[in-house]
Structure formats: structure tokens, C-alpha cells
Design a protein around this motif. Structure first.
Motif, PDB file in Angstrom:
ATOM      1  N   GLU A 138       0.899  -1.281  -0.171  1.00  0.00           N
ATOM      2  CA  GLU A 138      -0.163   0.046  -0.125  1.00  0.00           C
ATOM      3  C   GLU A 138       0.816   1.313  -0.048  1.00  0.00           C
ATOM      4  OE1 GLU A 138      -3.357   0.610   0.068  1.00  0.00           O
ATOM      5  OE2 GLU A 138      -3.817  -1.346  -0.277  1.00  0.00           O
ATOM      6  N   TRP A 147       1.167 -10.540   6.335  1.00  0.00           N
ATOM      7  CA  TRP A 147       0.231 -10.864   5.402  1.00  0.00           C
ATOM      8  C   TRP A 147      -0.885 -10.711   5.844  1.00  0.00           C
ATOM      9  CZ3 TRP A 147       1.994 -11.304   0.906  1.00  0.00           C
ATOM     10  CH2 TRP A 147       3.171 -11.770   0.576  1.00  0.00           C
ATOM     11  N   ASN A 149      -5.277 -10.516   4.804  1.00  0.00           N
ATOM     12  CA  ASN A 149      -6.282 -11.313   3.819  1.00  0.00           C
ATOM     13  C   ASN A 149      -6.952 -10.171   2.988  1.00  0.00           C
ATOM     14  OD1 ASN A 149      -9.220 -12.656   3.277  1.00  0.00           O
ATOM     15  ND2 ASN A 149      -7.386 -13.883   2.723  1.00  0.00           N
ATOM     16  N   LYS A 150      -7.146 -10.113   1.638  1.00  0.00           N
ATOM     17  CA  LYS A 150      -7.808  -9.038   0.880  1.00  0.00           C
ATOM     18  C   LYS A 150      -9.131  -9.185   0.972  1.00  0.00           C
ATOM     19  CE  LYS A 150      -4.584  -8.999  -3.028  1.00  0.00           C
ATOM     20  NZ  LYS A 150      -4.215  -9.329  -4.457  1.00  0.00           N
ATOM     21  N   SER A 151      -9.831 -10.337   0.699  1.00  0.00           N
ATOM     22  CA  SER A 151     -11.126 -10.672   0.850  1.00  0.00           C
ATOM     23  C   SER A 151     -12.077 -10.761   2.106  1.00  0.00           C
ATOM     24  CB  SER A 151     -11.614 -11.810   0.167  1.00  0.00           C
ATOM     25  OG  SER A 151     -11.256 -12.934   0.577  1.00  0.00           O
ATOM     26  N   HIS A 152     -10.953 -10.860   3.212  1.00  0.00           N
ATOM     27  CA  HIS A 152     -11.445 -11.357   4.627  1.00  0.00           C
ATOM     28  C   HIS A 152     -12.207 -12.634   4.660  1.00  0.00           C
ATOM     29  CE1 HIS A 152     -10.622  -6.838   4.742  1.00  0.00           C
ATOM     30  NE2 HIS A 152     -10.297  -7.283   5.904  1.00  0.00           N
ATOM     31  N   ASP A 160      -4.922 -14.126  -2.652  1.00  0.00           N
ATOM     32  CA  ASP A 160      -5.921 -13.396  -1.999  1.00  0.00           C
ATOM     33  C   ASP A 160      -5.248 -12.857  -0.476  1.00  0.00           C
ATOM     34  OD1 ASP A 160      -8.586 -12.592  -0.884  1.00  0.00           O
ATOM     35  OD2 ASP A 160      -8.833 -14.353   0.197  1.00  0.00           O
ATOM     36  N   TRP A 161      -4.046 -12.590  -0.718  1.00  0.00           N
ATOM     37  CA  TRP A 161      -3.322 -12.150   0.389  1.00  0.00           C
ATOM     38  C   TRP A 161      -2.306 -10.910  -0.148  1.00  0.00           C
ATOM     39  CZ3 TRP A 161      -3.972 -14.013   5.571  1.00  0.00           C
ATOM     40  CH2 TRP A 161      -4.697 -15.137   5.497  1.00  0.00           C
ATOM     41  N   ILE A 162      -2.278  -9.943   0.840  1.00  0.00           N
ATOM     42  CA  ILE A 162      -1.498  -8.922   0.496  1.00  0.00           C
ATOM     43  C   ILE A 162      -0.405  -8.517   1.557  1.00  0.00           C
ATOM     44  CG2 ILE A 162      -3.137  -7.325   1.468  1.00  0.00           C
ATOM     45  CD1 ILE A 162      -2.445  -5.325  -0.751  1.00  0.00           C
ATOM     46  N   HIS A 169      -2.413  -2.407   7.504  1.00  0.00           N
ATOM     47  CA  HIS A 169      -3.146  -3.667   8.031  1.00  0.00           C
ATOM     48  C   HIS A 169      -4.285  -3.191   8.885  1.00  0.00           C
ATOM     49  CE1 HIS A 169      -2.974  -8.286   8.979  1.00  0.00           C
ATOM     50  NE2 HIS A 169      -4.188  -7.753   8.768  1.00  0.00           N
ATOM     51  N   HIS A 172      -6.869  -1.510   6.691  1.00  0.00           N
ATOM     52  CA  HIS A 172      -7.484  -2.387   5.777  1.00  0.00           C
ATOM     53  C   HIS A 172      -8.736  -3.180   6.512  1.00  0.00           C
ATOM     54  CE1 HIS A 172      -7.928  -5.646   2.650  1.00  0.00           C
ATOM     55  NE2 HIS A 172      -7.417  -6.355   3.437  1.00  0.00           N
TER      56      HIS A 172
END
Length: 191
Positions: A138, A147, A149-152, A160-162, A169, A172
Motif C-alpha cells: 500500500e 500478510w 487477507n484481501k477478501s476477509h 488473496d493475500w497482500i 493492515h 485495511h
């Protein structure tokens, strides 16, 4: 304070002065650890195993029916069960610990849980698959990153991890996504 009243003689013949706390606890009988160990070994006896090797054991163990074999392998080789049956050692070391044996990973492993895995183990899996996060995706910060999780939904999908720094974080996971991990795993599942 006089220490003369506390002066004691060790079984080896040397005089020593234990501390008051040692005496209160019932200790202070030996001048050193070496003398203590020697006193504990006084009941050691040398026994002969059915294989012919000599080993040390105690009379107390032999009275209990123990201390008859020099090793576990020897015990299985020479022990006779009550009905006269003997033990047969078929393999010295089984498959999982054989040199060169590979443990199956992923879905091939019989303990694989898929998406039913716990929170902590899912994060360990992401770290194994994607490696340690280098920099925040970001803001670009290269300090401590983790790490997220993008979608939760916390799926086993590496895409699916950023990688995010702690402040990114936190933002997010705020708003409508706040508490998604607690909702899926429960408060105790996050520890």
C-alpha cells in the motif's frame, strides 16, 4: 552470626557449611554435587544382559522386574511374553524417518484440512507459499510487514493475500471488515 553450629561433615570426610535455607529444606548433606551423585550411585550394580553385555542398574529396579536388558532393542530380542511367545523386531526405523523419504505436503498429506484450517496455521501456510513479505504493497514501507487477507474470507488462495505494514493492515481491517477473523475463527481461535 556464627556458622560453627551449621558446620557439617560430608560422607567423603570433608567439613562444609550449608546455608540455613538448605538445612531448613532438608538439604545440605553433601559438600558438592559430585559427592551427592556418588551417594546416589551407591546402590548401582553391574548386571549382565542375555546378549552378554554388562550394564549398570539398581537392585531396586531388578526387584521390580526391571533393569534386565542393556537396551530397548535387546529387550525386544530376548523378552518372552507370559504364554511363551517372543517378540520379533521387523523394522528398526519406519518410513517417515528414513533418509531420503519426502513427507507429502498440501492436499496429498493425510492431515490436510483445506479451508477448515485455523487462523494461525493459515498465516503460516501463506508465509510458506509466498515467503516473508518484503515491503508494504500500500505505502511501500519496508519495515515490519505482515500478510493480510484481501477478501476477509480467509481462503487458501495465495493471490488473496497482500503484504501490509502494521498501520495499513489496521486500516485495511477497519470499517465493515472489522472483526471478520473473529467472526470466522472465534476470539480464542486467533491466539
Amino acid at each position: 552470626m556464627t556458622t560453627g553450629s551449621r558446620t557439617r561433615t560430608c560422607p567423603c570426610g570433608q567439613a562444609f557449611t550449608p546455608s540455613k535455607s538448605q538445612i531448613d529444606l532438608g538439604h545440605g548433606k553433601y559438600c558438592s554435587r559430585t559427592c551427592f551423585d556418588k551417594a546416589r550411585r551407591h546402590d548401582r550394580i553391574t548386571a549382565t544382559c542375555p546378549c552378554g553385555d554388562q550394564f549398570e542398574t539398581t537392585a531396586e529396579k531388578q526387584a521390580q522386574g526391571k533393569g534386565r536388558y542393556c537396551s530397548k532393542a535387546c529387550m525386544y530380542r530376548h523378552r518372552v511374553r507370559p504364554k511363551g511367545l517372543t517378540y520379533e523386531v521387523k523394522a528398526q526405523n519406519k518410513a517417515w524417518f528414513r533418509p531420503g523419504h519426502e513427507v507429502p505436503t498440501g492436499p496429498k498429506n493425510p492431515q490436510w484440512k483445506g479451508d477448515a484450517v485455523g487462523y494461525r496455521e493459515l498465516h503460516r501456510w501463506v508465509r510458506r507459499v509466498r515467503g516473508a513479505p518484503a515491503a508494504c504493497e500500500e505505502c511501500g514501507a519496508d519495515g515490519y510487514t505482515e500478510w493480510a487477507n484481501k477478501s476477509h474470507l480467509y481462503r487458501r488462495d495465495p493471490s488473496d493475500w497482500i503484504a501490509l505494514c502494521k498501520p495499513c493492515h489496521g486500516s485495511h481491517d477497519s470499517g465493515p471488515n472489522r472483526g471478520a477473523a473473529v467472526a470466522k475463527y472465534g476470539r480464542n481461535g486467533l491466539r
